[in-house]
Design a protein around this motif. Structure first.
Motif, PDB file in Angstrom:
ATOM      1  N   UNK A  95       0.808  -1.215   0.000  1.00  0.00           N
ATOM      2  CA  UNK A  95       0.000   0.000   0.000  1.00  0.00           C
ATOM      3  C   UNK A  95       0.838   1.260   0.000  1.00  0.00           C
ATOM      4  N   UNK A  96       1.949   1.287   0.747  1.00  0.00           N
ATOM      5  CA  UNK A  96       2.788   2.482   0.847  1.00  0.00           C
ATOM      6  C   UNK A  96       3.855   2.541  -0.232  1.00  0.00           C
ATOM      7  N   UNK A  97       4.180   1.384  -0.793  1.00  0.00           N
ATOM      8  CA  UNK A  97       5.258   1.342  -1.774  1.00  0.00           C
ATOM      9  C   UNK A  97       6.634   1.415  -1.146  1.00  0.00           C
ATOM     10  N   UNK A  98       6.709   1.273   0.178  1.00  0.00           N
ATOM     11  CA  UNK A  98       7.972   1.368   0.895  1.00  0.00           C
ATOM     12  C   UNK A  98       8.302   0.040   1.557  1.00  0.00           C
ATOM     13  N   UNK A 100      10.321  -2.872  11.138  1.00  0.00           N
ATOM     14  CA  UNK A 100      10.773  -3.475   9.880  1.00  0.00           C
ATOM     15  C   UNK A 100      12.289  -3.453   9.766  1.00  0.00           C
ATOM     16  N   UNK A 101      12.889  -2.326  10.143  1.00  0.00           N
ATOM     17  CA  UNK A 101      14.358  -2.180  10.089  1.00  0.00           C
ATOM     18  C   UNK A 101      14.686  -0.846  10.736  1.00  0.00           C
ATOM     19  N   UNK A 102      15.055  -0.857  12.008  1.00  0.00           N
ATOM     20  CA  UNK A 102      15.242   0.382  12.769  1.00  0.00           C
ATOM     21  C   UNK A 102      16.326   1.267  12.154  1.00  0.00           C
ATOM     22  N   UNK A 103      17.499   0.720  11.888  1.00  0.00           N
ATOM     23  CA  UNK A 103      18.586   1.526  11.322  1.00  0.00           C
ATOM     24  C   UNK A 103      18.252   1.955   9.896  1.00  0.00           C
ATOM     25  N   UNK A 104      17.630   1.054   9.153  1.00  0.00           N
ATOM     26  CA  UNK A 104      17.250   1.384   7.783  1.00  0.00           C
ATOM     27  C   UNK A 104      16.222   2.507   7.743  1.00  0.00           C
ATOM     28  N   UNK A 105      15.281   2.521   8.727  1.00  0.00           N
ATOM     29  CA  UNK A 105      14.269   3.577   8.780  1.00  0.00           C
ATOM     30  C   UNK A 105      14.913   4.937   9.037  1.00  0.00           C
ATOM     31  N   UNK A 106      15.922   4.991   9.931  1.00  0.00           N
ATOM     32  CA  UNK A 106      16.609   6.246  10.219  1.00  0.00           C
ATOM     33  C   UNK A 106      17.317   6.779   8.977  1.00  0.00           C
ATOM     34  N   UNK A 107      17.982   5.885   8.258  1.00  0.00           N
ATOM     35  CA  UNK A 107      18.684   6.296   7.032  1.00  0.00           C
ATOM     36  C   UNK A 107      17.695   6.735   5.965  1.00  0.00           C
ATOM     37  N   UNK A 108      16.603   5.977   5.827  1.00  0.00           N
ATOM     38  CA  UNK A 108      15.600   6.299   4.806  1.00  0.00           C
ATOM     39  C   UNK A 108      14.948   7.649   5.080  1.00  0.00           C
ATOM     40  N   UNK A 109      14.639   7.931   6.352  1.00  0.00           N
ATOM     41  CA  UNK A 109      14.023   9.222   6.699  1.00  0.00           C
ATOM     42  C   UNK A 109      14.958  10.381   6.375  1.00  0.00           C
TER      43      UNK A 109
END
Length: 209
Positions: free
Chosen positions: A31-34, A41-50
């Motif tokens: 739904x989000x395409x993310x 889902x991935x704590x470090x990955x979320x920080x980098x993605x943001x």
């Protein structure tokens, strides 16, 4: 005493709960395409993605700012091009007035033409604006220099483009010396002798008064 336990049922319920959880996560990603939607889902990955998402948004706005700056400069350029054409005509008329074949009545007619041309020149300076910001003088009434401009093209001031000096493209600011080259200076007659030695636009060179 013995407690009866349906191990098979409990196993099936746990498997069903895990399946529903995985399905919900997959639908959320679809739904989000993310790939990463929450810290789970991935704590470090979320920080980098943001951080990357914020940077991309800032760069996108910087591009928009650059396009707006380009449009502003193009408007000023076109207006000053028209002013340059007016000055070409003014110079031609001044040269026409400098010849002995032009009599006093002809010079008076030329004076009136030049006054009208300079009124148009000042009207362009007063009316040229971008989003309400006057570009060729302080504002529609004040003939002082326009404000300086800063165009932010990046995330910080190191990528700013600054115009460090304002513009005053009106008749009051055209000439050199004390006489100036404003429409108010052309109030009696064209001095043919002074005009004859002029090589470029400039009130003090023409001796108009």
């Amino acid at each position: 005493m013995r407690i009866n336990t349906n191990v098979a049922s409990l196993t099936a319920q746990e498997a069903s709960a895990n399946t529903n959880k995985s399905l919900s996560s997959s639908l959320e990603k679809l739904g989000s395409g993310l790939r990463i939607n929450k810290a789970g889902d991935d704590a470090s990955g979320l920080a980098i993605a943001d951080k990357l998402r914020t940077q991309a948004s800032s760069l996108g706005q910087g591009i928009s700012n650059a396009n707006s700056a380009s449009a502003l400069i193009q408007i000023a350029d076109k207006a000053m091009s028209e002013q340059s054409n007016i000055l070409d005509v003014v110079k031609t008329k001044l040269i026409q007035a400098s010849t002995s074949t032009t009599n006093a009545d002809g010079r008076e007619a030329i004076r009136k033409d030049i006054s009208k041309l300079l009124e148009q020149f000042d009207a362009i300076a007063a009316q040229t604006n971008y989003n309400g910001t006057t570009l060729l003088q302080q504002n529609s009434e004040d003939t002082a220099k326009a404000d300086t401009f800063t165009f932010q093209l990046g995330e910080n001031s190191e990528i700013d483009v600054n115009m460090t000096q304002g513009i005053a493209s009106n008749s009051d600011k055209l000439g050199g010396g004390d006489s100036g080259f404003g429409a108010q200076s052309i109030n009696s007659s064209v001095n043919a002798a002074a005009v004859a030695k002029a090589n470029s636009i400039g009130g003090s060179q023409y001796g108009i008064g």
